[in-house]
Write a protein that holds these residues in place. Sequence first.
Motif, PDB file in Angstrom:
ATOM      1  N   ALA A   1      -7.020  50.132  29.556  1.00 40.01           N
ATOM      2  CA  ALA A   1      -6.653  49.208  28.482  1.00 40.01           C
ATOM      3  C   ALA A   1      -6.138  47.898  29.057  1.00 40.01           C
ATOM      4  CB  ALA A   1      -5.611  49.841  27.576  1.00 40.01           C
ATOM      5  N   ARG A   2      -5.324  47.979  30.116  1.00 42.31           N
ATOM      6  CA  ARG A   2      -4.778  46.776  30.744  1.00 42.31           C
ATOM      7  C   ARG A   2      -5.886  45.884  31.291  1.00 42.31           C
ATOM      8  NH1 ARG A   2      -3.565  44.469  35.319  1.00 42.31           N
ATOM      9  NH2 ARG A   2      -4.566  46.098  36.562  1.00 42.31           N
ATOM     10  N   ARG A   3      -6.948  46.528  31.788  1.00 40.46           N
ATOM     11  CA  ARG A   3      -8.075  45.783  32.353  1.00 40.46           C
ATOM     12  C   ARG A   3      -9.024  45.279  31.276  1.00 40.46           C
ATOM     13  NH1 ARG A   3     -10.049  48.861  37.920  1.00 40.46           N
ATOM     14  NH2 ARG A   3      -7.967  49.066  38.880  1.00 40.46           N
ATOM     15  N   GLY A   4      -8.757  45.643  30.033  1.00 38.57           N
ATOM     16  CA  GLY A   4      -9.637  45.217  28.954  1.00 38.57           C
ATOM     17  C   GLY A   4     -10.917  46.009  28.865  1.00 38.57           C
ATOM     18  N   ALA A   5     -10.947  47.174  29.503  1.00 39.06           N
ATOM     19  CA  ALA A   5     -12.134  48.038  29.446  1.00 39.06           C
ATOM     20  C   ALA A   5     -12.074  48.848  28.155  1.00 39.06           C
ATOM     21  CB  ALA A   5     -12.177  48.972  30.651  1.00 39.06           C
ATOM     22  N   GLY A   6     -13.074  48.683  27.320  1.00 38.02           N
ATOM     23  CA  GLY A   6     -13.053  49.361  26.023  1.00 38.02           C
ATOM     24  C   GLY A   6     -13.666  50.738  26.042  1.00 38.02           C
ATOM     25  N   ILE A   7     -13.963  51.264  27.237  1.00 38.44           N
ATOM     26  CA  ILE A   7     -14.647  52.559  27.313  1.00 38.44           C
ATOM     27  C   ILE A   7     -13.768  53.658  26.704  1.00 38.44           C
ATOM     28  CG2 ILE A   7     -13.776  53.024  29.662  1.00 38.44           C
ATOM     29  CD1 ILE A   7     -16.544  54.354  30.204  1.00 38.44           C
ATOM     30  N   PRO A   8     -14.309  54.465  25.789  1.00 37.65           N
ATOM     31  CA  PRO A   8     -13.524  55.521  25.134  1.00 37.65           C
ATOM     32  C   PRO A   8     -13.106  56.616  26.115  1.00 37.65           C
ATOM     33  CG  PRO A   8     -15.489  54.981  23.869  1.00 37.65           C
ATOM     34  CD  PRO A   8     -15.650  54.338  25.210  1.00 37.65           C
TER      35      PRO A   8
ATOM     36  N   LEU B   1     -18.642  68.824  23.322  1.00 37.09           N
ATOM     37  CA  LEU B   1     -19.847  67.999  23.277  1.00 37.09           C
ATOM     38  C   LEU B   1     -19.860  67.091  22.048  1.00 37.09           C
ATOM     39  CD1 LEU B   1     -22.592  70.486  24.530  1.00 37.09           C
ATOM     40  CD2 LEU B   1     -21.624  68.513  25.742  1.00 37.09           C
ATOM     41  N   ARG B   2     -19.319  67.585  20.924  1.00 36.94           N
ATOM     42  CA  ARG B   2     -19.224  66.719  19.733  1.00 36.94           C
ATOM     43  C   ARG B   2     -18.336  65.519  20.018  1.00 36.94           C
ATOM     44  NH1 ARG B   2     -19.077  71.523  16.609  1.00 36.94           N
ATOM     45  NH2 ARG B   2     -16.806  71.390  16.358  1.00 36.94           N
ATOM     46  N   ARG B   3     -17.223  65.761  20.687  1.00 37.23           N
ATOM     47  CA  ARG B   3     -16.309  64.654  21.003  1.00 37.23           C
ATOM     48  C   ARG B   3     -16.966  63.686  21.989  1.00 37.23           C
ATOM     49  NH1 ARG B   3     -14.861  66.632  17.200  1.00 37.23           N
ATOM     50  NH2 ARG B   3     -12.831  67.492  16.643  1.00 37.23           N
ATOM     51  N   VAL B   4     -17.716  64.216  22.927  1.00 39.69           N
ATOM     52  CA  VAL B   4     -18.422  63.352  23.882  1.00 39.69           C
ATOM     53  C   VAL B   4     -19.425  62.460  23.152  1.00 39.69           C
ATOM     54  CG1 VAL B   4     -20.152  63.348  25.739  1.00 39.69           C
ATOM     55  CG2 VAL B   4     -18.105  64.800  25.918  1.00 39.69           C
ATOM     56  N   HIS B   5     -20.197  63.046  22.251  1.00 40.31           N
ATOM     57  CA  HIS B   5     -21.163  62.254  21.490  1.00 40.31           C
ATOM     58  C   HIS B   5     -20.454  61.205  20.630  1.00 40.31           C
ATOM     59  CE1 HIS B   5     -24.967  64.098  22.530  1.00 40.31           C
ATOM     60  NE2 HIS B   5     -24.441  65.301  22.406  1.00 40.31           N
ATOM     61  N   GLU B   6     -19.328  61.574  20.030  1.00 43.02           N
ATOM     62  CA  GLU B   6     -18.558  60.615  19.242  1.00 43.02           C
ATOM     63  C   GLU B   6     -18.094  59.460  20.124  1.00 43.02           C
ATOM     64  OE1 GLU B   6     -15.349  62.750  17.477  1.00 43.02           O
ATOM     65  OE2 GLU B   6     -16.656  64.006  16.237  1.00 43.02           O
ATOM     66  N   ALA B   7     -17.644  59.791  21.347  1.00 45.29           N
ATOM     67  CA  ALA B   7     -17.167  58.761  22.263  1.00 45.29           C
ATOM     68  C   ALA B   7     -18.302  57.830  22.682  1.00 45.29           C
ATOM     69  CB  ALA B   7     -16.546  59.416  23.497  1.00 45.29           C
ATOM     70  N   LEU B   8     -19.464  58.390  22.956  1.00 51.18           N
ATOM     71  CA  LEU B   8     -20.603  57.563  23.344  1.00 51.18           C
ATOM     72  C   LEU B   8     -21.049  56.661  22.197  1.00 51.18           C
ATOM     73  CD1 LEU B   8     -22.733  60.158  25.378  1.00 51.18           C
ATOM     74  CD2 LEU B   8     -21.267  58.330  26.271  1.00 51.18           C
ATOM     75  N   GLN B   9     -21.014  57.195  20.985  1.00 50.86           N
ATOM     76  CA  GLN B   9     -21.354  56.381  19.810  1.00 50.86           C
ATOM     77  C   GLN B   9     -20.348  55.255  19.614  1.00 50.86           C
ATOM     78  OE1 GLN B   9     -21.592  59.276  16.665  1.00 50.86           O
ATOM     79  NE2 GLN B   9     -23.479  60.196  17.456  1.00 50.86           N
ATOM     80  N   ARG B  10     -19.062  55.563  19.822  1.00 47.99           N
ATOM     81  CA  ARG B  10     -18.030  54.532  19.692  1.00 47.99           C
ATOM     82  C   ARG B  10     -18.246  53.436  20.731  1.00 47.99           C
ATOM     83  NH1 ARG B  10     -11.609  55.740  20.359  1.00 47.99           N
ATOM     84  NH2 ARG B  10     -12.010  57.059  18.515  1.00 47.99           N
ATOM     85  N   ASP B  11     -18.551  53.850  21.955  1.00 46.51           N
ATOM     86  CA  ASP B  11     -18.770  52.865  23.020  1.00 46.51           C
ATOM     87  C   ASP B  11     -19.954  51.961  22.698  1.00 46.51           C
ATOM     88  OD1 ASP B  11     -18.164  51.881  25.787  1.00 46.51           O
ATOM     89  OD2 ASP B  11     -20.221  52.565  26.122  1.00 46.51           O
ATOM     90  N   ALA B  12     -21.059  52.556  22.220  1.00 42.27           N
ATOM     91  CA  ALA B  12     -22.233  51.770  21.872  1.00 42.27           C
ATOM     92  C   ALA B  12     -21.923  50.784  20.751  1.00 42.27           C
ATOM     93  CB  ALA B  12     -23.378  52.690  21.464  1.00 42.27           C
ATOM     94  N   ARG B  13     -21.167  51.249  19.765  1.00 44.56           N
ATOM     95  CA  ARG B  13     -20.795  50.379  18.636  1.00 44.56           C
ATOM     96  C   ARG B  13     -19.908  49.227  19.100  1.00 44.56           C
ATOM     97  NH1 ARG B  13     -19.219  54.131  15.837  1.00 44.56           N
ATOM     98  NH2 ARG B  13     -16.990  54.084  16.254  1.00 44.56           N
ATOM     99  N   GLN B  14     -18.931  49.527  19.946  1.00 41.63           N
ATOM    100  CA  GLN B  14     -18.029  48.494  20.450  1.00 41.63           C
ATOM    101  C   GLN B  14     -18.784  47.469  21.279  1.00 41.63           C
ATOM    102  OE1 GLN B  14     -13.882  51.134  20.808  1.00 41.63           O
ATOM    103  NE2 GLN B  14     -15.168  50.797  22.600  1.00 41.63           N
ATOM    104  N   ARG B  15     -19.738  47.922  22.072  1.00 39.35           N
ATOM    105  CA  ARG B  15     -20.516  46.994  22.905  1.00 39.35           C
ATOM    106  C   ARG B  15     -21.401  46.109  22.039  1.00 39.35           C
ATOM    107  NH1 ARG B  15     -20.303  48.025  28.371  1.00 39.35           N
ATOM    108  NH2 ARG B  15     -19.038  49.861  28.847  1.00 39.35           N
ATOM    109  N   ARG B  16     -21.970  46.658  20.970  1.00 43.06           N
ATOM    110  CA  ARG B  16     -22.765  45.833  20.056  1.00 43.06           C
ATOM    111  C   ARG B  16     -21.894  44.775  19.392  1.00 43.06           C
ATOM    112  NH1 ARG B  16     -25.102  50.854  18.592  1.00 43.06           N
ATOM    113  NH2 ARG B  16     -23.759  50.962  16.740  1.00 43.06           N
ATOM    114  N   ASP B  17     -20.684  45.177  18.979  1.00 40.21           N
ATOM    115  CA  ASP B  17     -19.773  44.234  18.334  1.00 40.21           C
ATOM    116  C   ASP B  17     -19.367  43.119  19.297  1.00 40.21           C
ATOM    117  OD1 ASP B  17     -19.905  45.733  16.052  1.00 40.21           O
ATOM    118  OD2 ASP B  17     -17.966  46.729  16.328  1.00 40.21           O
TER     119      ASP B  17
END
Length: 209
Positions: free
Chosen positions: A79-86, A121-137
């Motif tokens: 977070a301090r580095r500004g990395a938005g990775i879930p 695995l559901r949480r992993v997929h949710e995290a990957l979807q969140r990351d993709a959405r954040q990167r698009r934004d």
Amino acid sequence: MTDPTDSAAAPEPTVFIVDDDEAVRDALAALVEVAGLSVRTFDNALEFLHRHGPDQPGCVVADLRMPFMDGLELQEELARRGAGIPVIVITAHGDVRAAVTALQAGAVDFLEKPFDDDVFLRRVHEALQRDARQRRDRSAAESALARLALLSAREKDVAGLMVEGCTNKAIANRLGIGVRTVETHRANILSKLAIRTVPELMRLWMHLA
């Protein structure tokens, strides 16, 4: 036809597993691979931070208790580095306070070992979807800011008042210029931004906040 440069331009989303327990790393990596996802493992948070770049999409699965830097500290450092990775925090030691801290800091979940494979695995997929959405934004915001940078200072003044809903006459009065001049600025603004309507301008303008 697939552009041969696509893979270079868009790295494959990866699940980064950070855990000092080799057996856990191997088991989770195998589970992720069977699910058809790319995975990389690290035995400590410092190694992960050294090797991970902000352009690498994916999510982090971090153990709560590790030497050098624990899972919560890793989450804080990202977070301090500004990395938005879930981040998904996992632990073999139930700790309500740590769970609350992780979730309040934006963790996708806090899972206590042993956990159900399907839930993981559901949480992993949710995290990957969140990351993709954040990167698009973020990409959309960067594009909007680059387009708005094409406007002159006066055009930005006019655009700001357009977004407020001011008429051409009101803009002219506020800025002390003629209505015809406002009309010219409006036309230039829409042309430079390649848009046709004020609602489109509003959507771009919100990225200046």
